[in-house]
Write a protein that holds these residues in place. Structure first.
Motif, PDB file in Angstrom:
ATOM      1  N   UNK A  24     -10.622  14.096 -45.388  1.00 50.56           N
ATOM      2  CA  UNK A  24     -11.619  14.016 -46.443  1.00 50.56           C
ATOM      3  C   UNK A  24     -11.794  12.560 -46.898  1.00 50.56           C
ATOM      4  N   UNK A  25     -12.982  11.978 -46.715  1.00 49.65           N
ATOM      5  CA  UNK A  25     -13.189  10.571 -47.099  1.00 49.65           C
ATOM      6  C   UNK A  25     -13.134  10.324 -48.604  1.00 49.65           C
ATOM      7  N   UNK A  26     -13.010  11.362 -49.395  1.00 48.55           N
ATOM      8  CA  UNK A  26     -12.895  11.188 -50.843  1.00 48.55           C
ATOM      9  C   UNK A  26     -11.439  10.988 -51.280  1.00 48.55           C
ATOM     10  N   UNK A  27     -10.514  11.091 -50.319  1.00 49.19           N
ATOM     11  CA  UNK A  27      -9.096  10.947 -50.639  1.00 49.19           C
ATOM     12  C   UNK A  27      -8.495   9.747 -49.902  1.00 49.19           C
ATOM     13  N   UNK A  28      -7.376   9.276 -50.417  1.00 49.52           N
ATOM     14  CA  UNK A  28      -6.577   8.282 -49.714  1.00 49.52           C
ATOM     15  C   UNK A  28      -5.432   9.006 -49.015  1.00 49.52           C
ATOM     16  N   UNK A  29      -4.936   8.411 -47.937  1.00 50.56           N
ATOM     17  CA  UNK A  29      -3.868   9.041 -47.165  1.00 50.56           C
ATOM     18  C   UNK A  29      -2.790   8.019 -46.801  1.00 50.56           C
ATOM     19  N   UNK A  30      -1.548   8.519 -46.683  1.00 51.86           N
ATOM     20  CA  UNK A  30      -0.454   7.700 -46.198  1.00 51.86           C
ATOM     21  C   UNK A  30       0.015   8.327 -44.881  1.00 51.86           C
TER      22      UNK A  30
ATOM     23  N   UNK B 111       5.722  -2.959 -51.437  1.00 48.90           N
ATOM     24  CA  UNK B 111       5.282  -1.880 -52.315  1.00 48.90           C
ATOM     25  C   UNK B 111       3.964  -2.210 -53.014  1.00 48.90           C
ATOM     26  N   UNK B 112       3.792  -3.472 -53.426  1.00 52.35           N
ATOM     27  CA  UNK B 112       2.561  -3.864 -54.118  1.00 52.35           C
ATOM     28  C   UNK B 112       1.348  -3.711 -53.205  1.00 52.35           C
ATOM     29  N   UNK B 113       1.517  -4.081 -51.955  1.00 50.60           N
ATOM     30  CA  UNK B 113       0.434  -3.971 -50.982  1.00 50.60           C
ATOM     31  C   UNK B 113       0.052  -2.518 -50.752  1.00 50.60           C
ATOM     32  N   UNK B 114       1.066  -1.661 -50.610  1.00 46.27           N
ATOM     33  CA  UNK B 114       0.810  -0.234 -50.398  1.00 46.27           C
ATOM     34  C   UNK B 114       0.110   0.382 -51.602  1.00 46.27           C
ATOM     35  N   UNK B 115       0.582   0.050 -52.788  1.00 42.86           N
ATOM     36  CA  UNK B 115      -0.010   0.610 -54.005  1.00 42.86           C
ATOM     37  C   UNK B 115      -1.461   0.194 -54.166  1.00 42.86           C
ATOM     38  N   UNK B 116      -1.776  -1.041 -53.788  1.00 43.29           N
ATOM     39  CA  UNK B 116      -3.155  -1.526 -53.905  1.00 43.29           C
ATOM     40  C   UNK B 116      -4.106  -0.650 -53.098  1.00 43.29           C
ATOM     41  N   UNK B 117      -3.689  -0.274 -51.892  1.00 45.02           N
ATOM     42  CA  UNK B 117      -4.540   0.551 -51.029  1.00 45.02           C
ATOM     43  C   UNK B 117      -4.592   1.997 -51.513  1.00 45.02           C
ATOM     44  N   UNK B 118      -3.442   2.550 -51.867  1.00 49.35           N
ATOM     45  CA  UNK B 118      -3.359   3.970 -52.186  1.00 49.35           C
ATOM     46  C   UNK B 118      -3.950   4.333 -53.546  1.00 49.35           C
ATOM     47  N   UNK B 119      -4.066   3.360 -54.460  1.00 54.02           N
ATOM     48  CA  UNK B 119      -4.559   3.694 -55.790  1.00 54.02           C
ATOM     49  C   UNK B 119      -6.061   3.451 -55.957  1.00 54.02           C
ATOM     50  N   UNK B 120      -6.745   3.113 -54.866  1.00 52.42           N
ATOM     51  CA  UNK B 120      -8.196   2.916 -54.953  1.00 52.42           C
ATOM     52  C   UNK B 120      -8.868   4.231 -55.328  1.00 52.42           C
ATOM     53  N   UNK B 121      -9.563   4.276 -56.453  1.00 51.14           N
ATOM     54  CA  UNK B 121     -10.095   5.545 -56.970  1.00 51.14           C
ATOM     55  C   UNK B 121     -11.202   6.155 -56.118  1.00 51.14           C
ATOM     56  N   UNK B 122     -11.917   5.342 -55.357  1.00 53.78           N
ATOM     57  CA  UNK B 122     -13.026   5.880 -54.566  1.00 53.78           C
ATOM     58  C   UNK B 122     -12.559   6.606 -53.317  1.00 53.78           C
TER      59      UNK B 122
END
Length: 304
Positions: free
Chosen positions: A68-74, A135-146
Motif C-alpha cells: 500500500x503506497x499510503x504506508x511506510x514499510x521496514x 537510528x536517526x536515518x531510519x526514523x527520518x524515512x519511517x516517520x514520513x506521514x505521507x
C-alpha cells in the motif's frame, strides 16, 4: 572508495585544487543528507549499466503481495552474501523494475555510515537511494506521514558475510532485534525478504568459528566496522580462479507485510513476540519458494 579519496587529495596538489576546496565546503554543508533520506538521482538509477549487471547473473525480484503506497514499510533483507548484489540491484536501481512491481513506493537501502565519509563516493551512494545505517536515518524515512517509503535493512550485516558460501542457509538473526524495536516504535509493518542465490556468487576460504582466521576477521570487523571475507570465484577469461562472481541466478522474494502495533517504548517481551513472528514468516517464505530455486528439500533456515 579508495579512488575517490585519492582523487580528492590529488586534486589539492594540482591547478584544479579549487574543485576539492569547493567540494569540502559542500561536504560540510551537506553532511547530514545521508541521515535525511539521501538524494536519489533517477537518471543514475535507470542507467543501462545496471541492466547489463542484472543480466550477467541474472537477478530478478518477485513479489508475493502488493504494498500500500499510503504506508511506510521496514524490509528485512536476507542473506547478506559477500557483496549484497541482490539488495543493491533490486533496491538501488531500476534494473529489476522495482517501481513497476511496487508503484508509489520509494525504496531506501541502509549502508554503513563510514562509507558516507568518503568524498564523491557519498554522493554516488545517495544517488541510488542508499542512506546511513543509524537510528536517526531510519526514523527520518519511517516517520514520513505521507507514506510510500520502504526502508530495506540487511539485518545480518557485515558479520553475516563471513558465513556466505554456496548452499549456506545460516542467518545472523536470532539476537538481531533492533530493527523489530524500530518498527514497533514507528508502527511500521515488517516485510521479510529472502534472496535466493545470494550466497552462491563466491566460494570462501574455510573460517569455522574458533579458527584463527575467524578470530582475525572478527577483530578487524570490530576495529574497521566492515568484515573481510576471503572469497574467490572465477576470472574474466577463465573459470578456474578469480574475483569475478560466478554467473548464478539471484531471485529476491518479497514477502507479505507483518502488521505492527505502534508503541513508543515497547517491552522486551513485546519485541521478542514480534521478532518470533518475523522469524516464523521468514521461514515460511523460504519453505514456500525454495523448490523453485533448486534448494534441497532437507535444507532449512538456521538462525544463529
Amino acid at each position: 572508495a579508495q579512488c575517490c579519496t585519492a582523487a580528492f587529495i590529488a586534486l589539492l596538489f594540482t591547478r584544479f585544487w579549487l574543485l576539492s576546496a569547493l567540494y569540502a565546503v559542500w561536504w560540510v554543508i551537506d553532511r547530514e543528507k545521508p541521515r535525511k533520506g539521501g538524494r536519489r538521482i533517477h537518471l543514475l538509477r535507470n542507467c543501462v549499466v545496471w541492466r547489463y549487471m542484472r543480466d550477467y547473473f541474472p537477478i530478478k525480484m518477485e513479489k508475493t503481495v502488493d504494498l500500500d503506497p499510503r504506508k511506510n514499510y521496514l524490509l528485512g533483507f536476507h542473506p547478506h552474501g559477500v557483496l549484497a548484489a541482490g539488495a543493491f540491484l533490486n533496491f538501488c536501481t531500476e534494473a529489476s523494475g522495482f517501481s513497476t512491481l511496487f508503484p508509489g513506493i520509494t525504496p531506501h537501502l541502509m549502508m554503513l555510515s563510514l562509507w558516507f565519509r568518503v568524498p564523491f563516493f557519498r554522493d554516488y551512494l545517495m544517488s541510488g537511494g542508499l542512506v546511513s545505517s543509524d537510528k536517526e536515518s531510519a526514523s527520518y524515512v519511517l516517520q514520513k506521514p505521507e507514506g510510500g517509503n520502504l526502508l530495506a535493512i540487511i539485518v545480518g550485516g557485515a558479520q553475516e558475510a563471513l558465513d556466505a558460501r554456496p548452499g549456506s542457509c545460516k542467518l545472523l538473526l536470532r539476537n538481531r532485534k533492533g530493527f523489530v524495536r524500530l518498527a514497533i516504535q514507528h508502527g511500521t509493518p515488517l516485510v521479510p525478504a529472502f534472496s535466493f542465490g545470494e550466497n552462491d556468487l563466491f566460494d570462501q576460504v574455510r573460517n569455522p568459528k574458533g579458527s584463527w582466521l575467524r578470530w582475525i576477521q572478527h577483530r578487524l570487523q570490530r576495529v574497521m566496522g566492515i568484515s573481510l571475507p576471503l572469497f574467490h570465484a572465477r576470472g574474466i577469461f577463465q573459470y578456474r580462479f578469480g574475483l569475478v562472481p560466478y554467473r548464478r541466478p539471484i531471485c529476491t522474494v518479497v514477502g507479505k507485510p507483518i502488521p505492527v502495533q505502534k508503541k513508543i517504548r515497547p517491552s522486551e517481551q513485546e519485541v521478542d513476540q514480534v521478532h518470533q513472528q518475523y522469524l516464523d514468516e521468514l521461514s515460511k517464505l523460504f519453505e514456500e519458494h525454495k523448490a523453485k530455486y533448486n534448494i534441497p528439500e532437507d535444507s532449512h533456515l538456521e538462525f544463529i
